[in-house]
Design a protein around this motif. Structure first.
Motif, mmCIF file in Angstrom:
data_model
loop_
_atom_site.group_PDB
_atom_site.id
_atom_site.type_symbol
_atom_site.label_atom_id
_atom_site.label_comp_id
_atom_site.label_asym_id
_atom_site.label_seq_id
_atom_site.Cartn_x
_atom_site.Cartn_y
_atom_site.Cartn_z
ATOM 1 N N VAL A 69 0.836 -1.255 -0.430
ATOM 2 C CA VAL A 69 -0.247 0.627 0.024
ATOM 3 C C VAL A 69 1.006 0.995 0.500
ATOM 4 N N VAL A 70 0.995 2.282 -0.847
ATOM 5 C CA VAL A 70 1.419 3.294 -0.880
ATOM 6 C C VAL A 70 1.006 4.350 -1.382
ATOM 7 N N GLU A 71 1.440 5.433 -0.700
ATOM 8 C CA GLU A 71 0.720 6.825 -0.816
ATOM 9 C C GLU A 71 2.063 7.626 -1.903
ATOM 10 N N GLU A 72 1.481 8.705 -3.070
ATOM 11 C CA GLU A 72 1.836 9.318 -3.484
ATOM 12 C C GLU A 72 2.268 10.579 -3.014
ATOM 13 N N HIS A 73 3.870 11.070 -3.067
ATOM 14 C CA HIS A 73 3.916 12.518 -2.132
ATOM 15 C C HIS A 73 5.091 12.803 -3.386
ATOM 16 N N ALA A 74 4.914 14.152 -2.972
ATOM 17 C CA ALA A 74 5.873 15.184 -4.004
ATOM 18 C C ALA A 74 6.987 14.672 -4.466
ATOM 19 N N ASP A 75 8.026 13.801 -3.443
ATOM 20 C CA ASP A 75 9.088 13.367 -3.438
ATOM 21 C C ASP A 75 9.408 11.434 -4.378
ATOM 22 N N GLY A 76 7.818 11.267 -4.289
ATOM 23 C CA GLY A 76 7.819 9.425 -5.030
ATOM 24 C C GLY A 76 6.751 9.319 -4.058
ATOM 25 N N ALA A 77 6.552 8.081 -4.302
ATOM 26 C CA ALA A 77 5.141 7.212 -3.960
ATOM 27 C C ALA A 77 6.394 6.669 -2.256
ATOM 28 N N ARG A 78 5.592 6.444 -1.114
ATOM 29 C CA ARG A 78 6.010 5.580 0.128
ATOM 30 C C ARG A 78 4.785 4.733 0.624
ATOM 31 N N LEU A 79 6.377 3.973 0.951
ATOM 32 C CA LEU A 79 4.989 2.599 1.594
ATOM 33 C C LEU A 79 3.902 2.953 2.912
ATOM 34 N N VAL A 80 3.016 2.642 2.889
ATOM 35 C CA VAL A 80 2.261 2.853 3.796
ATOM 36 C C VAL A 80 1.638 2.022 4.722
ATOM 37 N N GLY A 81 2.078 0.366 4.108
ATOM 38 C CA GLY A 81 1.279 -0.283 4.509
ATOM 39 C C GLY A 81 0.972 -1.971 3.402
ATOM 40 N N ASN A 82 0.538 -2.842 3.707
ATOM 41 C CA ASN A 82 -0.409 -4.138 3.118
ATOM 42 C C ASN A 82 -0.704 -4.591 3.387
ATOM 43 N N VAL A 83 -1.498 -5.509 2.321
ATOM 44 C CA VAL A 83 -2.726 -5.797 2.696
ATOM 45 C C VAL A 83 -3.028 -7.181 1.279
ATOM 46 N N VAL A 84 -3.343 -8.309 2.156
ATOM 47 C CA VAL A 84 -3.627 -9.568 1.421
ATOM 48 C C VAL A 84 -4.932 -10.277 1.315
ATOM 49 N N LEU A 85 -5.105 -11.189 0.402
ATOM 50 C CA LEU A 85 -6.286 -11.551 0.399
ATOM 51 C C LEU A 85 -6.141 -13.185 0.562
ATOM 52 N N LYS A 86 -6.419 -13.474 1.398
ATOM 53 C CA LYS A 86 -6.156 -15.606 1.726
ATOM 54 C C LYS A 86 -6.312 -16.397 1.544
ATOM 55 N N GLY A 87 -6.666 -17.714 1.088
ATOM 56 C CA GLY A 87 -7.447 -18.971 0.920
ATOM 57 C C GLY A 87 -8.442 -18.568 -0.343
ATOM 58 N N VAL A 88 -8.308 -18.342 -1.486
ATOM 59 C CA VAL A 88 -9.077 -18.193 -2.476
ATOM 60 C C VAL A 88 -8.767 -19.440 -3.107
ATOM 61 N N THR A 89 -10.042 -20.720 -2.268
ATOM 62 C CA THR A 89 -9.414 -22.040 -2.559
ATOM 63 C C THR A 89 -11.435 -22.237 -2.795
ATOM 64 N N PRO A 90 -11.734 -23.490 -3.049
ATOM 65 C CA PRO A 90 -12.677 -23.665 -3.359
ATOM 66 C C PRO A 90 -13.092 -24.633 -2.011
ATOM 67 N N GLN A 91 -12.134 -25.390 -1.166
ATOM 68 C CA GLN A 91 -12.680 -25.471 -0.424
ATOM 69 C C GLN A 91 -12.830 -24.534 1.187
ATOM 70 N N ARG A 92 -12.999 -22.894 0.861
ATOM 71 C CA ARG A 92 -12.585 -22.120 1.678
ATOM 72 C C ARG A 92 -13.740 -21.788 1.215
ATOM 73 N N PRO A 93 -14.693 -21.596 2.420
ATOM 74 C CA PRO A 93 -15.925 -20.781 2.662
ATOM 75 C C PRO A 93 -16.255 -19.156 1.839
ATOM 76 N N ALA A 94 -15.294 -18.818 2.473
ATOM 77 C CA ALA A 94 -14.752 -17.282 2.374
ATOM 78 C C ALA A 94 -13.316 -16.604 1.931
ATOM 79 N N PRO A 95 -12.512 -16.443 1.671
ATOM 80 C CA PRO A 95 -10.883 -16.331 1.707
ATOM 81 C C PRO A 95 -10.539 -15.394 2.674
#
Length: 175
Positions: A69-95
């Motif tokens: 996850v990045v934010e744009e700043h005047a001096d370029g993009a800065r890392l501000v976080g991470n997001v993840v989607l886990k478990g996209v499989t037919p065996q799992r009811p919800a990722p």
């Protein structure tokens, strides 16, 4: 790795992690609050390289989809976080949606915006997915607020299970 249409939302963008993120990744994990809520802290450059390699391998395997996850700043993009989607499989009811926010970006709504962008991307990319789960420990009040702000509805209390010592909350977002 190619992401067909990287998700974004006002003021933050989600993109693939890359080798150039190594220093900012290690810097983010210096935060004791972040380390408290994550299972695999990244404290050295070698651990960061392994983490980045794992992220790329998971994308290739279709097991997990992790975005910087990045934010744009005047001096370029800065890392501000991470997001993840886990478990996209037919065996799992919800990722499951997971995330963290760097200490320098907390309190500004970065996490809810990033989780919202990831959720929209997940429903678009995987039309068979009817809902997503967001899980957190009961004492993680900030994660409860993020879930609510991103439109996830509290569903139930889950019993503690390793590596987490306390019960948890399950929040759900429907497509």
């Amino acid at each position: 790795m190619l992401i067909e249409s990287p998700p974004s939302t006002p003021d933050v963008a989600l993109r693939a992690w890359c080798a150039d993120d190594l220093d900012e990744l290690v810097a983010a994990y210096r935060d004791p609050v972040l380390r408290r809520w994550t299972r695999a802290p990244v404290t050295t450059a070698a651990e960061a390289r392994r983490w980045l390699d794992d992220v790329q391998r998971d994308w290739a395997d279709g097991r997990r989809y992790t975005f910087a996850v990045v934010e744009e700043h005047a001096d370029g993009a800065r890392l501000v976080g991470n997001v993840v989607l886990k478990g996209v499989t037919p065996q799992r009811p919800a990722p499951e949606v997971g995330y963290w926010t760097a200490s320098w970006a907390r309190g500004r709504g970065v996490a809810p915006r990033a989780v919202t962008a990831l959720s929209r991307w997940a429903f678009d990319r995987f039309p068979e997915v009817a809902h997503l789960d967001l899980l957190h420990q009961v004492d993680n009040v900030a994660s409860c607020r993020v879930a609510q702000k991103a439109g996830f509805v509290f569903q139930e209390i889950l019993p503690a299970r390793p590596p987490f010592p306390l019960d948890g909350h399950r929040h759900t977002l429907h497509a």
